[in-house]
Design a protein around this motif. Sequence first.
Motif, mmCIF file in Angstrom:
data_model
loop_
_atom_site.group_PDB
_atom_site.id
_atom_site.type_symbol
_atom_site.label_atom_id
_atom_site.label_comp_id
_atom_site.label_asym_id
_atom_site.label_seq_id
_atom_site.Cartn_x
_atom_site.Cartn_y
_atom_site.Cartn_z
ATOM 1 N N LEU A 96 0.872 -1.254 -0.150
ATOM 2 C CA LEU A 96 -0.016 -0.030 -0.013
ATOM 3 C C LEU A 96 0.942 1.070 -0.074
ATOM 4 N N ASP A 97 0.560 2.071 -0.815
ATOM 5 C CA ASP A 97 1.252 3.484 -0.979
ATOM 6 C C ASP A 97 0.204 4.445 -0.494
ATOM 7 N N LEU A 98 0.979 5.280 0.471
ATOM 8 C CA LEU A 98 0.102 6.294 1.060
ATOM 9 C C LEU A 98 0.446 7.506 0.554
ATOM 10 N N HIS A 99 1.430 7.884 -0.274
ATOM 11 C CA HIS A 99 2.003 9.038 -0.755
ATOM 12 C C HIS A 99 0.865 10.003 -1.407
ATOM 13 N N GLY A 100 0.854 11.222 -0.972
ATOM 14 C CA GLY A 100 0.043 12.240 -1.411
ATOM 15 C C GLY A 100 -1.383 12.219 -0.651
ATOM 16 N N MET A 101 -1.754 11.284 0.258
ATOM 17 C CA MET A 101 -3.063 11.130 0.711
ATOM 18 C C MET A 101 -3.022 11.942 2.046
ATOM 19 N N LEU A 114 -5.492 -3.561 5.338
ATOM 20 C CA LEU A 114 -5.151 -4.652 6.133
ATOM 21 C C LEU A 114 -5.989 -5.510 6.347
ATOM 22 N N ARG A 115 -7.242 -5.260 6.371
ATOM 23 C CA ARG A 115 -8.385 -6.154 6.686
ATOM 24 C C ARG A 115 -8.742 -7.008 5.234
ATOM 25 N N ARG A 116 -8.441 -6.499 4.223
ATOM 26 C CA ARG A 116 -8.616 -7.263 2.855
ATOM 27 C C ARG A 116 -7.205 -8.241 2.907
ATOM 28 N N ALA A 117 -6.157 -7.736 3.240
ATOM 29 C CA ALA A 117 -4.734 -8.399 3.058
ATOM 30 C C ALA A 117 -5.199 -9.617 4.049
ATOM 31 N N GLN A 118 -5.674 -9.406 5.246
ATOM 32 C CA GLN A 118 -5.984 -10.494 6.228
ATOM 33 C C GLN A 118 -6.722 -11.672 5.615
ATOM 34 N N ALA A 119 -7.908 -11.050 4.997
ATOM 35 C CA ALA A 119 -9.015 -11.744 4.233
ATOM 36 C C ALA A 119 -8.305 -12.753 3.313
ATOM 37 N N ASP A 120 -7.392 -12.191 2.550
ATOM 38 C CA ASP A 120 -6.749 -12.788 1.350
ATOM 39 C C ASP A 120 -5.659 -13.760 1.840
ATOM 40 N N GLY A 121 -5.504 -14.054 3.221
ATOM 41 C CA GLY A 121 -4.381 -14.705 3.740
ATOM 42 C C GLY A 121 -2.909 -14.221 3.517
ATOM 43 N N ALA A 122 -2.865 -12.928 3.533
ATOM 44 C CA ALA A 122 -1.296 -12.205 3.340
ATOM 45 C C ALA A 122 -0.489 -12.562 4.831
ATOM 46 N N LYS A 123 0.624 -12.676 4.677
ATOM 47 C CA LYS A 123 1.444 -12.699 6.047
ATOM 48 C C LYS A 123 2.070 -11.484 6.302
ATOM 49 N N VAL A 124 2.836 -10.919 5.214
ATOM 50 C CA VAL A 124 3.506 -9.684 5.334
ATOM 51 C C VAL A 124 3.179 -8.760 4.416
ATOM 52 N N ALA A 125 2.998 -7.461 4.637
ATOM 53 C CA ALA A 125 2.625 -6.250 3.919
ATOM 54 C C ALA A 125 3.560 -5.212 3.986
ATOM 55 N N ILE A 126 3.626 -4.498 2.985
ATOM 56 C CA ILE A 126 4.375 -3.236 3.086
ATOM 57 C C ILE A 126 3.483 -2.021 2.946
ATOM 58 N N VAL A 127 3.800 -0.955 3.814
ATOM 59 C CA VAL A 127 2.999 0.249 3.789
ATOM 60 C C VAL A 127 4.027 1.238 3.602
ATOM 61 N N VAL A 128 3.778 1.991 2.531
ATOM 62 C CA VAL A 128 4.784 2.936 2.009
ATOM 63 C C VAL A 128 4.361 4.293 2.658
ATOM 64 N N THR A 129 4.964 4.941 3.560
ATOM 65 C CA THR A 129 4.518 6.255 4.124
ATOM 66 C C THR A 129 5.111 7.522 3.274
ATOM 67 N N GLY A 130 6.538 7.113 2.988
ATOM 68 C CA GLY A 130 7.214 8.302 2.446
ATOM 69 C C GLY A 130 8.208 8.796 3.481
ATOM 70 N N GLU A 136 14.597 15.707 9.259
ATOM 71 C CA GLU A 136 14.674 15.587 10.619
ATOM 72 C C GLU A 136 13.407 15.153 11.419
ATOM 73 N N GLU A 137 12.371 16.019 10.969
ATOM 74 C CA GLU A 137 11.048 15.496 11.701
ATOM 75 C C GLU A 137 10.426 14.427 10.941
ATOM 76 N N GLY A 138 10.476 14.260 9.503
ATOM 77 C CA GLY A 138 9.824 13.276 8.674
ATOM 78 C C GLY A 138 8.497 13.730 8.517
ATOM 79 N N GLY A 139 7.595 13.097 7.734
ATOM 80 C CA GLY A 139 6.260 13.417 7.189
ATOM 81 C C GLY A 139 5.509 13.067 8.414
#
Length: 187
Positions: A96-101, A114-130, A136-139
């Motif tokens: 999941l890429d959250l850039h620009g949201m 995350l709920r869809r990924a769990q229902a699909d049987g996913a074990k590991v997901a990547i969430v891109v925040t940018g 220094e502070e981060g987004g």
Amino acid sequence: MSDKPRYMRRLTHAEAELWTIVTANVRPFHARSPAQNEAPPAPVVAESLREAGQKPAPVAHLDRPPAPRPPAPLVEIDHRTRVKIKRGRLDVDARLDLHGMRQDEAQRALTGFLRRAQADGAKVAIVVTGKGLSREEGGVLRRVVPMWLQAPHLRDVVVGFGEAARHHGGEGALYVQIRRAERMRRR
């Protein structure tokens, strides 16, 4: 072998003083007597009702269903799992890429994802925040997504999370371990 220690040295004067100070407020632990472990006697009202042939009203706390178990605590993804993901021995099942949201839409997208990924049987997901504009502070998303992942409404989905490897986004992405759906239904 003998039970005696081979060598016992005496405490120095300073050690003896320190030990006296440390143990000054120590009190012995007394186990409860059997009388304290017994349940309190039944009220006289219940006995008089039984004698009259009537049943006493049920006790309220016995009628309540047991309290739900607290959600499992989150754990950071362990080093071994992180290395498996990094080397490609453990597949990343969803991304999941959250850039620009904006925050509100990013939070809804994260929860649904995350709920869809769990229902699909996913074990590991990547969430891109940018990484955000200021290093220094981060987004904003980089700071709030970890808090969202720890929220009570996602505890039945998220096992743990941690920073992604450089080729998956590094500081600007998170690995999220997802709880198996069957496990939650059995509880």
